[in-house]
Design an enzyme around this catalytic site. Structure first.
Site, short mmCIF file in Angstrom:
data_model
loop_
_atom_site.label_atom_id
_atom_site.label_comp_id
_atom_site.label_asym_id
_atom_site.label_seq_id
_atom_site.Cartn_x
_atom_site.Cartn_y
_atom_site.Cartn_z
N GLU A 1 102.95 75.19 -29.74
CA GLU A 1 101.76 75.21 -30.59
C GLU A 1 102.01 74.74 -32.02
O GLU A 1 101.15 74.10 -32.62
CB GLU A 1 101.17 76.63 -30.63
CG GLU A 1 100.59 77.11 -29.30
CD GLU A 1 99.29 76.41 -28.93
OE1 GLU A 1 98.73 75.69 -29.78
OE2 GLU A 1 98.85 76.57 -27.78
N SER B 1 75.48 66.70 11.88
CA SER B 1 74.33 65.80 12.05
C SER B 1 73.41 65.74 10.85
O SER B 1 72.54 64.86 10.78
CB SER B 1 73.53 66.23 13.29
OG SER B 1 74.30 66.01 14.46
#
Length: 693
Positions: A105, A377
């Site tokens: 950081e 389908s």
């Protein structure tokens, strides 16, 4: 003065500029000016430093719960409940965790005064080279200042205040005090955990002082983005960041390379997250909105939870309740069977209801947005929509449905589909019957004639982004999609071929009322309305006698169209009215085979939801485009029917594609009827047909 008029000894020193002023005098003035500016700057810096040192820092901002509302302004959820926060002194935090935080950081933490000018310059160079903001330059002190005193607004004024407060913090606190406050107050690790002690207990079930090097590196990587680097959300990302941190720690001399390698090999015992209870309405929708806001709209996670922002969504709470009740009614006592439902208003793309599973408290996985299930389908809608736009394909196009082996890939491969239950008409059927009864042979034959690539192109236009390949099995929905994609695609058919981007957020406002985001849905025509309506007419037959959804037709008291889909592990019902498109999926998470009784649950969920969600909306017919016509046809021949044709039916066609010859198999048409059977489609005739049905 000599004979040339010059004074002795002034050949160089007395030389003047063109303006007549000595050059040394000019340089002296410049130097004096610069020294004066420097002294003034130093004096100003001293004054500013003394001023900042004497000024009290603002009172720390108290987090405000953010709130989420439905489309009517009713509250869905209020965030930031049950914060998990526990302060620990710096001496009890492992040096490994402190060093891991510094390495990833703020490696120059002990060298800067709150703002790292060198880091800013380095980040600027990298960002210019990459053409985007890929590297930030905020120090730990700036992050602490932002989280203690400021909002998350991305404005220059906020950045300036952040820098000023960071310098003040450095003046008033030691580096160790700043680090202590940062690790306890400025770090958020997700799951309501604030500070390293809460994170250690959350992820590893232990006190922070007991963390190993490997565990410390894992925790240090999370605050950068709890949604990306938390082991609860993405273990691969979390491990990649942990290993990056260990590498950086070795490179910066905090640990040896051997220690880094050993930590990378260490197996982490991540504690499972606690089960969440259903404490808010529409929990799956809430989580999806959060995901969209953070990952797509750039809202920071902490701001979303406790920034006091107001999120206005597309959800309709009454429809949401109808959806949850419909799912619960069908899955009661169904064991591990799961279901999901997504409903979208096709007229604006708004998601009106979302159910991601039957029990959020037991499992937070959102099946409504997961593209891991085969639609079966239900995918045929894209096949037939593609076909209707090709020459020669209409509602009366016929193929023979019988056991068939389809060659493909230049004849080198074959594909042998089968109808459900192994049942075949062994005769020619038309497109309406094929859709109503979900005939697989007809669908594959159709796709092979129009081209699988064109079907994929249609699906992409309709918003399907999942992986699709041009194989014969594509016609039967063998490639996974999400219910959200299917509901959106069918909504385009309902909306006469106009696609509107699916959305869940209409706008976001800050705690002060500032507009942070406002949706601007994009509309585009992807299918001509006459083709969309023709397919709609055909898919209405799915609910007719003999259709795959006929068993629920009596539950729906309004015009509706749709398509069922069934695989060995999945059952679908996707359909729409003019006002609402919905996709329902039923199955098991582990791809367990479903039986016939379980596969029949999708259609009742759909029917129950549609009827209740629209109970206050009068039934509405699908609007008929100008380029659509309806004529009476003889089903046996596909030609115009005469009064002698048994079972004549009215059929829908795009103008110019309707048959022009009369059936001659059942007797010639009377002279006065040769034009009578053909009639233009109208809402009145459609209404009478629907009423009589």
């Amino acid at each position: 003065m000599n004979k040339n008029g010059a004074h002795p000894g002034r050949e160089s020193g007395g030389r003047r500029s063109k303006s007549g002023r000595p050059r040394k005098s000019w340089l002296r003035r410049i130097v004096t000016f610069l020294l004066s500016c420097g002294l003034i700057g130093v004096a100003g810096l001293i004054v500013l430093t003394l001023y900042l040192r004497t000024q009290a820092l603002p009172v720390g901002t108290f987090s405000q719960p953010s709130q989420m509302y439905d489309i009517h302004g009713d509250l869905i959820a209020s965030f930031q409940s049950g914060q998990n926060r526990e302060f620990v002194p710096l001496r009890d935090i492992p040096q490994y965790l402190i060093e891991a935080t510094l390495a990833i950081e703020d490696k120059r933490f002990y060298d800067h005064v709150g703002v790292d000018l060198r880091g800013i310059a380095r980040a600027a160079v990298v960002n210019v080279q990459q053409g985007s903001r890929v590297q930030g330059a905020s120090t730990l002190t700036q992050q602490l200042a932002r989280n203690l005193y400021l909002t998350q607004d991305r404005t220059w004024s906020r950045k300036i205040k952040e820098a000023v407060y960071a310098v003040q913090l450095e003046m008033q606190l030691s580096k160790d005090q700043i680090m202590e406050k940062y690790l306890n107050e400025a770090t958020y690790y997700g799951n309501s955990a604030y500070g390293v002690q809460a994170a250690a207990k959350l992820f590893f079930g232990k006190d922070v002082s007991e963390l190993t090097l490997a565990e410390s590196a894992m925790i240090a990587g999370v605050p950068k983005g709890p949604r990306y680097y938390s082991p609860y959300f993405d273990m691969d990302n979390a491990l990649a960041r942990q290993q990056l941190i260990l590498t950086e720690m070795a490179n910066q001399g905090y640990i040896t390379q051997q220690e880094a390698d050993a930590a990378k090999r260490e197996k982490l015992d991540i504690r499972p997250p606690e089960k969440k209870s259903l404490v808010v309405q529409a929990p799956y929708f809430r989580d999806y909105v959060r995901q969209v806001a953070i990952t797509q709209l750039g809202i920071e996670e902490r701001e979303f939870d406790e920034g006091g922002i107001r999120i206005y969504t597309t959800l309709d709470l009454s429809m949401q309740q109808a959806a949850e009740d419909a799912v619960a009614a069908q899955l009661e006592g169904a064991g591990e069977l799961q279901a999901s439902l997504v409903a979208i208003d096709p007229r604006n793309g708004y998601v009106k209801a979302m159910v991601g599973g039957k029990d959020y408290g037991d499992n937070q996985f959102n099946r409504a947005i997961s593209d891991s299930r085969q639609p079966g389908s239900a995918f045929k809608a894209f096949v037939y929509l593609t076909a209707l736009q090709q020459p020669g394909f209409t509602a009366v196009t016929k193929f023979k449905s019988e056991p068939t082996v389809f060659p493909y890939d230049g004849g080198r491969k074959t594909y042998t589909p089968s109808n459900f239950g192994g049942k075949y008409p062994n005769d020619y059927i038309d497109m309406r019957e094929a859709i109503a009864k979900s005939d697989n042979i007809f669908a594959v034959q159709t796709m092979l004639q129009v081209g699988a690539d064109k079907v994929i192109e249609t699906a992409r236009k309709m918003g399907v982004t999942s992986r699709l390949e041009p194989l014969p099995s594509l016609a039967l929905g063998t490639y996974p999609v999400s219910p959200l994609e299917m509901a959106g695609a069918f909504g385009i058919i309902a909306n006469q071929g106009v696609r509107i981007d699916t959305s869940v957020i209409t706008r976001i406002e800050s705690a002060t009322g500032k507009l942070l985001y406002e949706a601007k849905p994009v509309k585009s025509k992807v299918v001509e309305p006459e083709y969309a309506y023709t397919l709609t007419s055909l898919m209405k037959s799915v609910f007719d006698t003999g259709g795959t959804a006929s068993r629920v037709a009596s539950l729906i008291k309004r015009p509706v169209a749709g398509k069922t889909g069934t695989t060995n592990t999945d059952a679908w019902m996707v359909g729409f009215t003019p006002e609402l498109s919905a996709a329902v999926w039923v199955g098991y998470d582990r791809d367990r085979v479903i039986d016939s009784a379980e596969s029949y649950k999708a259609a009742p969920i759909f029917a129950s939801f549609i009827e209740r969600a629209l109970e206050a909306v009068p039934p509405k017919l699908f609007p008929v485009p100008e380029q659509v016509t309806s004529v009476y046809i003889d089903p046996a021949t596909g030609k115009l029917a005469t009064d002698k044709c048994p079972g004549a039916r009215i059929e829908t066609f795009v103008k110019g594609t309707e048959p022009t010859e009369y059936c001659s198999e059942h007797g010639a048409a009377p002279a006065d009827q040769k034009e009578a059977p053909k009639k233009s489609g109208s809402w009145w005739n459609d209404l009478k047909r629907w009423w009589n049905d």
